[in-house]
Scaffold this motif. Structure first.
Motif, PDB file in Angstrom:
ATOM      1  N   THR A 226       5.834  37.557  25.838  1.00 47.27           N
ATOM      2  CA  THR A 226       6.993  36.666  25.827  1.00 47.27           C
ATOM      3  C   THR A 226       6.649  35.315  26.439  1.00 47.27           C
ATOM      4  OG1 THR A 226       8.458  38.585  26.012  1.00 47.27           O
ATOM      5  CG2 THR A 226       9.391  36.430  26.564  1.00 47.27           C
ATOM      6  N   MET A 227       5.912  35.339  27.552  1.00 48.63           N
ATOM      7  CA  MET A 227       5.509  34.097  28.199  1.00 48.63           C
ATOM      8  C   MET A 227       4.600  33.274  27.293  1.00 48.63           C
ATOM      9  SD  MET A 227       4.804  35.591  32.051  1.00 48.63           S
ATOM     10  CE  MET A 227       4.082  34.063  32.630  1.00 48.63           C
ATOM     11  N   ALA A 228       3.703  33.947  26.559  1.00 48.57           N
ATOM     12  CA  ALA A 228       2.805  33.213  25.659  1.00 48.57           C
ATOM     13  C   ALA A 228       3.588  32.516  24.553  1.00 48.57           C
ATOM     14  CB  ALA A 228       1.776  34.179  25.072  1.00 48.57           C
ATOM     15  N   VAL A 229       4.612  33.193  23.998  1.00 45.35           N
ATOM     16  CA  VAL A 229       5.432  32.588  22.941  1.00 45.35           C
ATOM     17  C   VAL A 229       6.204  31.391  23.493  1.00 45.35           C
ATOM     18  CG1 VAL A 229       7.387  32.968  21.402  1.00 45.35           C
ATOM     19  CG2 VAL A 229       5.608  34.717  21.624  1.00 45.35           C
ATOM     20  N   LEU A 230       6.808  31.548  24.682  1.00 47.33           N
ATOM     21  CA  LEU A 230       7.579  30.464  25.278  1.00 47.33           C
ATOM     22  C   LEU A 230       6.695  29.268  25.611  1.00 47.33           C
ATOM     23  CD1 LEU A 230       9.987  32.456  27.636  1.00 47.33           C
ATOM     24  CD2 LEU A 230      10.535  31.364  25.447  1.00 47.33           C
ATOM     25  N   LEU A 231       5.481  29.528  26.100  1.00 46.28           N
ATOM     26  CA  LEU A 231       4.584  28.425  26.425  1.00 46.28           C
ATOM     27  C   LEU A 231       4.162  27.663  25.177  1.00 46.28           C
ATOM     28  CD1 LEU A 231       2.343  30.095  29.169  1.00 46.28           C
ATOM     29  CD2 LEU A 231       3.903  28.166  29.489  1.00 46.28           C
ATOM     30  N   SER A 232       4.005  28.375  24.073  1.00 48.29           N
ATOM     31  CA  SER A 232       3.678  27.690  22.810  1.00 48.29           C
ATOM     32  C   SER A 232       4.816  26.771  22.385  1.00 48.29           C
ATOM     33  CB  SER A 232       3.384  28.726  21.721  1.00 48.29           C
ATOM     34  OG  SER A 232       2.268  29.507  22.054  1.00 48.29           O
ATOM     35  N   GLU A 233       6.059  27.251  22.519  1.00 51.58           N
ATOM     36  CA  GLU A 233       7.207  26.424  22.177  1.00 51.58           C
ATOM     37  C   GLU A 233       7.335  25.231  23.132  1.00 51.58           C
ATOM     38  OE1 GLU A 233      10.533  29.007  22.208  1.00 51.58           O
ATOM     39  OE2 GLU A 233       9.914  30.132  20.402  1.00 51.58           O
ATOM     40  N   MET A 234       7.084  25.492  24.433  1.00 48.76           N
ATOM     41  CA  MET A 234       7.160  24.409  25.405  1.00 48.76           C
ATOM     42  C   MET A 234       6.090  23.360  25.157  1.00 48.76           C
ATOM     43  SD  MET A 234       7.912  26.660  28.853  1.00 48.76           S
ATOM     44  CE  MET A 234       7.809  25.236  29.917  1.00 48.76           C
ATOM     45  N   ARG A 235       4.922  23.791  24.710  1.00 54.17           N
ATOM     46  CA  ARG A 235       3.856  22.827  24.401  1.00 54.17           C
ATOM     47  C   ARG A 235       4.268  21.916  23.252  1.00 54.17           C
ATOM     48  NH1 ARG A 235      -1.909  25.312  23.116  1.00 54.17           N
ATOM     49  NH2 ARG A 235      -0.592  26.270  21.504  1.00 54.17           N
ATOM     50  N   GLN A 236       4.988  22.462  22.257  1.00 52.18           N
ATOM     51  CA  GLN A 236       5.469  21.640  21.152  1.00 52.18           C
ATOM     52  C   GLN A 236       6.508  20.624  21.643  1.00 52.18           C
ATOM     53  OE1 GLN A 236       4.355  21.633  18.014  1.00 52.18           O
ATOM     54  NE2 GLN A 236       2.841  23.239  18.525  1.00 52.18           N
ATOM     55  N   ASP A 237       7.347  21.062  22.574  1.00 50.70           N
ATOM     56  CA  ASP A 237       8.387  20.169  23.075  1.00 50.70           C
ATOM     57  C   ASP A 237       7.846  19.099  24.008  1.00 50.70           C
ATOM     58  OD1 ASP A 237      10.160  21.700  21.646  1.00 50.70           O
ATOM     59  OD2 ASP A 237      10.742  22.946  23.381  1.00 50.70           O
ATOM     60  N   ALA A 238       6.697  19.358  24.633  1.00 55.62           N
ATOM     61  CA  ALA A 238       6.155  18.427  25.632  1.00 55.62           C
ATOM     62  C   ALA A 238       5.013  17.578  25.092  1.00 55.62           C
ATOM     63  CB  ALA A 238       5.680  19.215  26.862  1.00 55.62           C
ATOM     64  N   ARG A 239       4.953  17.400  23.803  1.00 56.41           N
ATOM     65  CA  ARG A 239       3.847  16.612  23.223  1.00 56.41           C
ATOM     66  C   ARG A 239       3.845  15.174  23.722  1.00 56.41           C
ATOM     67  NH1 ARG A 239       4.727  17.874  16.964  1.00 56.41           N
ATOM     68  NH2 ARG A 239       6.885  17.709  17.743  1.00 56.41           N
ATOM     69  N   ASP A 240       5.022  14.649  24.089  1.00 58.61           N
ATOM     70  CA  ASP A 240       5.101  13.260  24.531  1.00 58.61           C
ATOM     71  C   ASP A 240       4.954  13.103  26.038  1.00 58.61           C
ATOM     72  OD1 ASP A 240       5.570  12.587  21.897  1.00 58.61           O
ATOM     73  OD2 ASP A 240       7.762  12.765  22.103  1.00 58.61           O
ATOM     74  N   ASN A 241       4.698  14.198  26.741  1.00 61.72           N
ATOM     75  CA  ASN A 241       4.554  14.144  28.203  1.00 61.72           C
ATOM     76  C   ASN A 241       3.196  14.722  28.588  1.00 61.72           C
ATOM     77  OD1 ASN A 241       4.742  14.378  30.988  1.00 61.72           O
ATOM     78  ND2 ASN A 241       6.920  14.956  30.953  1.00 61.72           N
ATOM     79  N   PRO A 242       2.156  13.883  28.724  1.00 61.23           N
ATOM     80  CA  PRO A 242       0.794  14.393  28.984  1.00 61.23           C
ATOM     81  C   PRO A 242       0.700  15.222  30.256  1.00 61.23           C
ATOM     82  CG  PRO A 242       0.759  12.081  28.356  1.00 61.23           C
ATOM     83  CD  PRO A 242       2.200  12.431  28.588  1.00 61.23           C
ATOM     84  N   GLU A 243       1.378  14.815  31.342  1.00 58.02           N
ATOM     85  CA  GLU A 243       1.272  15.556  32.599  1.00 58.02           C
ATOM     86  C   GLU A 243       1.883  16.945  32.458  1.00 58.02           C
ATOM     87  OE1 GLU A 243       2.961  13.317  35.722  1.00 58.02           O
ATOM     88  OE2 GLU A 243       1.477  11.694  35.619  1.00 58.02           O
ATOM     89  N   LEU A 244       3.046  17.013  31.834  1.00 61.14           N
ATOM     90  CA  LEU A 244       3.671  18.317  31.632  1.00 61.14           C
ATOM     91  C   LEU A 244       2.856  19.168  30.665  1.00 61.14           C
ATOM     92  CD1 LEU A 244       6.020  20.225  32.132  1.00 61.14           C
ATOM     93  CD2 LEU A 244       7.292  19.066  30.286  1.00 61.14           C
ATOM     94  N   LEU A 245       2.286  18.534  29.670  1.00 62.96           N
ATOM     95  CA  LEU A 245       1.460  19.262  28.714  1.00 62.96           C
ATOM     96  C   LEU A 245       0.234  19.872  29.397  1.00 62.96           C
ATOM     97  CD1 LEU A 245       1.243  19.962  25.698  1.00 62.96           C
ATOM     98  CD2 LEU A 245      -0.163  17.903  25.404  1.00 62.96           C
ATOM     99  N   GLU A 246      -0.347  19.148  30.366  1.00 61.37           N
ATOM    100  CA  GLU A 246      -1.505  19.665  31.103  1.00 61.37           C
ATOM    101  C   GLU A 246      -1.122  20.891  31.931  1.00 61.37           C
ATOM    102  OE1 GLU A 246      -4.758  18.116  34.431  1.00 61.37           O
ATOM    103  OE2 GLU A 246      -3.381  16.691  33.468  1.00 61.37           O
ATOM    104  N   ASP A 247       0.050  20.827  32.558  1.00 65.62           N
ATOM    105  CA  ASP A 247       0.515  21.980  33.342  1.00 65.62           C
ATOM    106  C   ASP A 247       0.783  23.188  32.449  1.00 65.62           C
ATOM    107  OD1 ASP A 247       0.334  20.502  35.635  1.00 65.62           O
ATOM    108  OD2 ASP A 247       2.474  19.939  35.646  1.00 65.62           O
ATOM    109  N   ILE A 248       1.391  22.922  31.283  1.00 69.39           N
ATOM    110  CA  ILE A 248       1.671  24.033  30.365  1.00 69.39           C
ATOM    111  C   ILE A 248       0.371  24.645  29.867  1.00 69.39           C
ATOM    112  CG2 ILE A 248       2.622  24.594  28.094  1.00 69.39           C
ATOM    113  CD1 ILE A 248       4.796  22.495  28.629  1.00 69.39           C
ATOM    114  N   GLU A 249      -0.637  23.814  29.621  1.00 71.99           N
ATOM    115  CA  GLU A 249      -1.928  24.327  29.169  1.00 71.99           C
ATOM    116  C   GLU A 249      -2.578  25.193  30.242  1.00 71.99           C
ATOM    117  OE1 GLU A 249      -4.955  25.068  26.551  1.00 71.99           O
ATOM    118  OE2 GLU A 249      -3.011  24.094  26.196  1.00 71.99           O
ATOM    119  N   LEU A 250      -2.436  24.781  31.505  1.00 70.59           N
ATOM    120  CA  LEU A 250      -2.967  25.575  32.610  1.00 70.59           C
ATOM    121  C   LEU A 250      -2.254  26.924  32.678  1.00 70.59           C
ATOM    122  CD1 LEU A 250      -4.681  25.973  35.134  1.00 70.59           C
ATOM    123  CD2 LEU A 250      -2.937  24.733  36.448  1.00 70.59           C
TER     124      LEU A 250
END
Length: 421
Positions: A226-250
């Motif tokens: 479930t967390m992996a699916v949510l993180l994938s969706e969050m990564r799509q939503d955070a494409r315009d925020n590099p700092e947040l995208l880095e945290d989501i990738e971590l």
């Protein structure tokens, strides 16, 4: 897992070996005493009969040594018969050399003491009764030796008193030797039994932890997915925020690591996969373990120092040893994530891994308990990591020691046996 060493049990076989040694010393001393009595003190003895008794006891000792070389188990009955043979030999010798007037008559206490220390009570009473009956018989029936009542000017004492003094020294020495050996064997037995009990208890705790881990692995699969699916969706939503995208990738990498660990846990439960450990170069293996650990702990800074020596530090390793070292590295990072020092050294017998942190150190009141039970140095810790680490490294024939470093922090030393490639 290496097999436990055999218990140093105090068996009748070992007791018979010691009895044979005592018998050899005793009858050699009696032979010397008889020679001195005949040649120097001019004792009136039936020399052929006395020498015959001593020779017979010597033959009994030779037979006993031969018998000890056979694969026959020594039981208590046979051991009692050997002690009774000693009492019979002593009775014949004392009968020919003054009976109860012989100053060595109290030597009967030696086989009685040995029996009391090594045999069940009923057998010990048989030996004691035989010795008492023999002593009593010799009070009335014996061949007298007049010289035992004479005052010897050269020694300044009565010969009987001098003989009693010599007998006391001989008896005290032999009893001390035998009882010390017996007590030493019993202490070794108790120590080995205690280690066996501790090992069995540790194994039971490990099985309990493994059972819980299997259930937990099954239960964690769903939330991690479930967390992996949510993180994938969050990564799509955070494409315009590099700092947040880095945290989501971590976070995504951390979830992937957790899922990978769970897969390894399930695979390790299959005993067909738990074959012989691989033999690897400890330098390459440790570097790999540290790199995988850095994925889990990107917040730490470390130094890896590998000794520049000849030869290759070969080690037997598997996934459980990887996890054990990772647990120790995590403990160091929890204490202080800055400047963790990791060292690798080796010699012909051992490979040594040192992990030094700059945390508060280990309190003395729990230092001796670490790894033996679920004791933790962290306020939120359960102590399971150190417990399993100790169990794993012990299974590989090694050991773990924790020290308070003189300059502050904790030094963790892991010693593993050097293996052949």
């Amino acid at each position: 897992m290496p097999t436990a060493p055999p218990l140093p049990l105090s068996t009748p076989s070992r007791n018979l070996v010691r009895l044979t040694i005592v018998r050899g010393i005793t009858w050699t001393g009696f032979l010397a005493a008889v020679i001195v009595g005949i040649e120097l003190l001019h004792f009136e003895l039936e020399v052929p009969a006395v020498i015959g008794v001593i020779v017979c006891m010597g033959l009994v000792n030779l037979f006993t040594w031969w018998r000890l070389g056979r694969q026959w188990a020594v039981n208590h009955v046979e051991y009692v018969l050997h002690l009774l043979a000693d009492i019979l030999g002593l009775t014949l010798l004392f009968y020919l050399t003054g009976g109860s007037n012989n100053p060595f008559i109290n030597y009967y206490l030696v086989p009685v003491t040995i029996a009391a220390a090594t045999l069940p009570w009923r057998y010990a009473w048989i030996v004691a009764s035989a010795a008492m009956a023999s002593y009593t018989l010799l009070m009335w029936d014996y061949q007298p030796v007049p010289q035992f009542a004479h005052y010897h000017e050269g020694f300044g004492v009565n010969l009987h008193v001098l003989g009693m003094w010599i007998n006391f020294g001989l008896s005290a020495g032999l009893v001390t030797f035998f009882i010390y050996k017996m007590a030493h064997a019993l202490r070794n037995r108790e120590r080995a039994l205690s280690q066996t009990r501790e090992s069995a208890l540790r194994n039971e705790q490990i099985v309990a932890v493994a059972t819980q881990a299997a259930g937990t692995a099954h239960e964690l699969g769903t939330p991690l997915s479930t967390m992996a699916v949510l993180l994938s969706e969050m990564r799509q939503d955070a494409r315009d925020n590099p700092e947040l995208l880095e945290d989501i990738e971590l976070l995504r990498r951390q979830v992937d690591v957790c899922k990978s660990r769970l897969r390894h846990l399930v695979e390790s439960a299959d005993r067909r996969r738990m074959a012989e450990p691989d033999v690897r170069d400890a330098r390459d293996w440790l570097q790999g373990v540290v790199q995988r650990w850095l994925v889990l702990r990107p917040d730490v800074s470390h130094r890896l120092e590998i000794a520049n020596q000849r030869g290759t530090p070969w080690l037997k390793v598997d996934t459980t040893l990887d996890q054990a070292i990772t647990n120790l590295l995590n403990n160091a990072a929890d204490a202080n994530p800055d400047d963790i020092s990791i060292g690798l050294d080796w010699n012909a017998e051992d490979v040594v891994i040192d992990i030094r942190d700059h945390g508060p150190g280990v309190t003395l009141d729990i230092a001796d308990q670490l790894g033996e039970t679920f004791v933790s140095t962290k306020s939120k810790g359960l102590g399971i990591g150190l417990f399993l680490t100790h169990a794993t490294i012990n299974r590989f024939g090694g050991g773990v020691s924790l020290y308070n470093h003189p300059d502050g922090g904790t030094l963790t030393e892991v010693i593993l046996p050097h293996s052949e490639p």
